[in-house]
Every structure is written in C-alpha cells, then in structure tokens.
Design a protein around this motif. Structure first.
Motif, mmCIF file in Angstrom:
data_model
loop_
_atom_site.group_PDB
_atom_site.id
_atom_site.type_symbol
_atom_site.label_atom_id
_atom_site.label_comp_id
_atom_site.label_asym_id
_atom_site.label_seq_id
_atom_site.Cartn_x
_atom_site.Cartn_y
_atom_site.Cartn_z
ATOM 1 N N GLY A 1 0.819 -1.208 0.000
ATOM 2 C CA GLY A 1 0.000 0.000 0.000
ATOM 3 C C GLY A 1 0.851 1.254 0.000
ATOM 4 O O GLY A 1 1.869 1.324 0.692
ATOM 5 N N HIS A 2 0.401 2.242 -0.770
ATOM 6 C CA HIS A 2 1.178 3.482 -0.890
ATOM 7 C C HIS A 2 1.238 4.253 0.422
ATOM 8 O O HIS A 2 2.118 5.089 0.614
ATOM 9 N N LYS A 3 0.310 3.995 1.319
ATOM 10 C CA LYS A 3 0.281 4.719 2.589
ATOM 11 C C LYS A 3 1.554 4.504 3.409
ATOM 12 O O LYS A 3 1.938 5.362 4.207
ATOM 13 N N PHE A 4 2.181 3.346 3.236
ATOM 14 C CA PHE A 4 3.390 3.037 4.003
ATOM 15 C C PHE A 4 4.679 3.363 3.229
ATOM 16 O O PHE A 4 5.767 3.177 3.759
ATOM 17 N N LYS A 5 4.540 3.818 2.009
ATOM 18 C CA LYS A 5 5.724 4.013 1.167
ATOM 19 C C LYS A 5 6.541 5.203 1.658
ATOM 20 O O LYS A 5 6.009 6.294 1.906
ATOM 21 N N LEU A 6 7.847 4.972 1.793
ATOM 22 C CA LEU A 6 8.782 6.016 2.206
ATOM 23 C C LEU A 6 9.911 6.115 1.191
ATOM 24 O O LEU A 6 10.437 5.096 0.723
ATOM 25 N N LYS A 7 10.281 7.321 0.879
ATOM 26 C CA LYS A 7 11.393 7.527 -0.039
ATOM 27 C C LYS A 7 12.696 7.143 0.634
ATOM 28 O O LYS A 7 12.918 7.398 1.812
ATOM 29 N N ARG A 8 13.576 6.517 -0.139
ATOM 30 C CA ARG A 8 14.911 6.206 0.375
ATOM 31 C C ARG A 8 15.780 7.442 0.337
ATOM 32 O O ARG A 8 15.675 8.267 -0.548
ATOM 33 N N LYS A 9 16.638 7.550 1.328
ATOM 34 C CA LYS A 9 17.567 8.668 1.346
ATOM 35 C C LYS A 9 18.715 8.417 0.371
ATOM 36 O O LYS A 9 19.134 7.276 0.192
#
Length: 500
Positions: free
Chosen positions: A492-500
């Motif tokens: 789900g996109h709600k949990f998606k976090l961009k990588r640093k």
C-alpha cells in the motif's frame, strides 16, 4: 555477536529468572477484580465517522509512530526507529534509511487505564503534543502519517482510531495507516488463563518452580557426600516448596504491578471491548496491515530465549546494539532444556536402580531422590504442551467411541456402539466400559498469541513471518523483510517512504 553456547550456570540463572519473574507474576493480581473483566460502556457517543482521504498523493516526509506492547517502553522500538532514519556510524546491511521522522511512543506507567482511555491519552498527550511541538511536523498532512505497533500496541492504536472516528472533536486524527506486529486482535487466551480467581497458569508454574528447585538443590546436596548424608530428600522438597511460596508471597505484588495491567483485560478472548473495536474497524477506511508470527516447537522455550535478549529486559546485553534485526537465533534455551531433561532422566534411572535389591539397604532414601528428578523431568517435558494450552494453541478433548462389552460367558470383550447393544445373546450379566478416544488440535502461534488472533483485524491485509516468536517480532530478519516491503510500498502506498 549472538552467543552460541549457553553455559549450565547461565541456564540455571535463566530458569531461576523464569520462575521468579515469569511464574511468580502469574499475570493476574490484586489490581484486578471480577468487575474488571466485564467491561463498562465506552465513553462518548458516535459523532459521525471520520474517513481517511483516498488520495494517492505521497508526501516527501511522513511521520511514523512506533508503539510498544505490554510492559514495554520507548526503548522497545528505539533501535529500529533510529536505523530507519539515520545509520551514520552504524550501517545496517539490507535496510536502507528512509525520509521520515519518528516517535517511539512511551505509555509505560499508564497501563492502569482502560483501553479507550489509554488510546485517548496516547493520541492527545503523547503523539499530538510531540507532533505540534515542531512546525515542520505540524504542517505535514496527518493522514500521510502511520503507525507501526507491536503486540498490545496494535490494540492501543485501534483504540486511538476509535476515538478519532467517534470522538474526533476531542481526539484529532494522527495517522492514516496502521501496521501491527503480533497483536492479539482476536483476543489473548493467556489473559483468561491468568485471571486472579480462575487462572491455571500460576498453579502450573508454582509446581514447576518447586520441582525444578528441588532437582537443582538435590544435585548440589549430592555433590558433597557429607551434605548428602545430613540433608534428606524430604528436607530438600520442603525447602523448595517454602522458597517458591515465599517468593510468591513477597515479590508477586511488585512484579505483577510491573507486568500485568488492567488494560490487558480489554483484549482477553471474549472481551466486549474487542467487539467494539471490531465494529469500528469495519467502517474505518484507513490502510491496515496485520503481521503475524509463527514459531516452531518448542514455542515456550524459544519465546523465553528471545525474551532474554530484547531491549525490554535487563538481560539484553548488546545483541541489538549493532544490528537491530539480529534476534534470529532462538535454539540455545531449547537445547539447554533438552540437556536438562536428559540429565534428570539419568539421575532418575540411577536412583531407581539404587532403590532395588541390596542397594536399598545402603541408599535408603533412593526412592525419594528418584521422585525428585522424575517430577522435574516430567514438568520440563510437558511444559511446552501445557503452555500451548494456556495460549489457546492446543486443545485436548476426549470422546466416547462405542463401548467394550464384557460378559461372564464371553471369553473376550467385544465392541458395541451403544450400551443397549452390550448384552447381545448373553444370558449372564454384562458390563459396558466406555471406549475413550483422545483428540488433539493444534494451531500455529508465536508462543503468546495464535496466528488467527494476530490476523483477526477486520479489513486488514494479512502477512506472516515464519520462525518468528512474539519476542522476536520487532528485531528479526523477518521484521526487516516486512518493513522493507512496507516502506517500498508493496503493501500500500500509505506506508511508502522515499529512500535517502
């Protein structure tokens, strides 16, 4: 680095800790009464459901609220949380840092509250206060934030959502997605089994305490012939009983206050407040993921082994300092228990032989010594089965499969379906003996909560971690795999976090 050998002295120290801290807690005590299981009406009436937006917009930064379980604290998720945000000086192989900011919620000291009051406290006093304290956090859309919760923490987060849905004027929304690890959504049977007035667990562990203490003291006595001559097995058994009774009476209230809290009754199997939470979950549109753990046998000893290495205990050492996902090995304690069973069996057989023939005149108390080792062996051998019963992962039942009919004029008993069929053609009296058969049903669990209960969150995506017990769920390689998939947006996109 994880230790690979558990010395006998360490094993004895661990088992002593088990009987003092685990068994003597009993997980049920003076702060609870019969009324505390019957849950009162929840505060506040429905003021209209508050649904999460359906937009797929992904912000640059999301806030994560890491919520601990029963008897946990801010340290429970701390190593995972910090490694998610920054790994400077301590890289974690296979776990990339993410563009996020998180709070390790600490509600320890407030578990005397009921579940909805605790959810409101966490929502307003902890999360809201932290979020609005810094302008950059307060400007982020709250529905983009999400919760990662372990065990009881998942129930606390659901209580927060209930307050958001039905009392949102008092409890502002803080998150738009929830991922729970090993939470007892369908209830925790262990809470029922440790109820102060009817629980079996305390009596079972007290028996184990007495048996194990007697066996260890007896070995110490036997190590010196003159001590063995002076101290009889009867004295050893009496001493062991008094030790366990004394610890129970003096330390139990303190330990129970630290481990078992009234909030736990709200997620016991059959607790009315669980149904209230389920009704709210059905209409709640936030993204939900229920992650469950499954552990191999012996689940009791694997779970207890992992418990000694988590950040929630004083025995944690430094295992998670360099690798927050390094809690995979749980074989040491099961091997130690297997070795202890073998040792006690050897001692039991040794003294059995010394209780017969001419030996019985030399070793006059051999039979008592044999009994001491037999009781300790039997308790250890049966402990895993008993524990699975207590947590609802095993059920043993008996049923009558016909009858064996024994008649005076019949040389052999014969099987019949009903008592009335027993007499047959016999003219002499017959006796019908029930033919009992035993049936055992086992279900997967993490050593504390059954798989079905961990997944029983209405509307949630269900995921499973293999070979992961309840105490490993925050800090294993399976945890890392699940978190990576969550943060990559695979659930789900709600949990998606961009990588640093």
């Amino acid at each position: 680095m994880l230790r690979t050998v558990l010395k006998k002295g360490e094993a004895m120290k661990f088992l002593s800790l088990f009987f003092i801290c685990f068994s003597l807690t009993g997980l049920g005590q003076t702060t609870l009464n019969n009324d505390s299981i019957g849950l009162g009406a929840h505060s506040g009436g429905p003021s209209g459901p508050l649904h999460a937006p359906s937009s797929n917009t992904t912000t640059n930064t999301k806030l994560i609220y890491w919520i601990h379980g029963l008897a946990g604290n801010a340290q429970s998720w701390n190593r995972v949380q910090t490694s998610t945000e920054d790994q400077t000086g301590n890289p974690v192989n296979g776990y990339p840092t993410r563009k996020t900011e998180g709070l390790c919620v600490d509600y320890s000291g407030h578990e005397n509250l009921r579940i909805f009051a605790l959810g409101g406290y966490v929502n307003n006093n902890l999360i809201e206060t932290w979020r609005v304290a810094v302008p950059r956090r307060d400007t982020l859309p709250v529905h983009s934030n999400f919760v990662i919760a372990h065990s009881q923490g998942g129930i606390v987060a659901r209580a927060m959502r209930y307050q958001n849905l039905y009392n949102h004027g008092l409890y502002p929304v803080q998150f738009g997605a929830l991922a729970s690890f090993n939470s007892p959504h369908g209830g925790a049977e262990i809470i029922v089994q440790t109820h102060p007035s009817s629980g079996e667990v305390q009596r079972w562990i007290n028996r184990g305490c007495e048996a194990f203490t007697a066996a260890e003291v007896q070995q110490l006595v036997e190590s010196k012939w003159w001590v063995d001559f002076l101290i009889s097995p009867g004295v050893v058994r009496n001493f062991s009983s008094k030790v366990c009774d004394g610890l129970d009476g003096l330390i139990l209230p303190i330990l129970v206050d630290a481990i078992r809290k009234p909030v736990a009754t709200d997620y016991a199997v059959g607790a009315p407040n669980l149904e209230i939470l389920n009704q709210a979950a059905v209409i709640d549109t936030i993204k939900k993921v229920a992650i469950a753990g499954i552990e191999e046998d012996p689940v009791l000893w694997r779970m207890l082994h992992s418990m000694t290495f988590t950040k929630d205990t004083s025995l944690s050492g430094h295992i998670l300092f360099n690798d927050p996902f390094g809690l995979d090995n749980d074989d040491e304690l099961p091997r130690t228990i297997t070795n202890l069973v073998s040792l006690y069996r050897f001692k039991e057989r040794f003294w059995n032989t010394r209780s017969k023939g001419i030996y019985r005149y030399i070793y006059w108390n051999a039979r008592e010594k044999e009994t001491i080792y037999r009781e300790a062996r039997q308790w250890l051998e049966g402990s895993n089965i008993w524990w699975k019963r207590f947590i609802g992962a095993r059920e043993d039942s008996a049923y009558v499969d016909g009858y064996w009919c024994i008649c005076l004029d019949s040389p052999q008993p014969f099987h019949v379906n009903t008592i009335n069929d027993c007499r047959g053609n016999s003219i002499l009296p017959c006796n019908a003996i029930p033919n009992y058969k035993w049936h055992t049903t086992e279900v997967p669990s993490d050593g504390v909560v059954t798989l079905s209960s961990q997944h029983d969150y209405p509307g949630a995506t269900r995921l499973t971690m293999q070979n992961t017990n309840h105490m490993q769920a925050r800090n294993s390689k399976e945890t890392m795999r699940i978190l990576n998939n969550l943060f990559d947006g695979k659930h789900g996109h709600k949990f998606k976090l961009k990588r640093k």
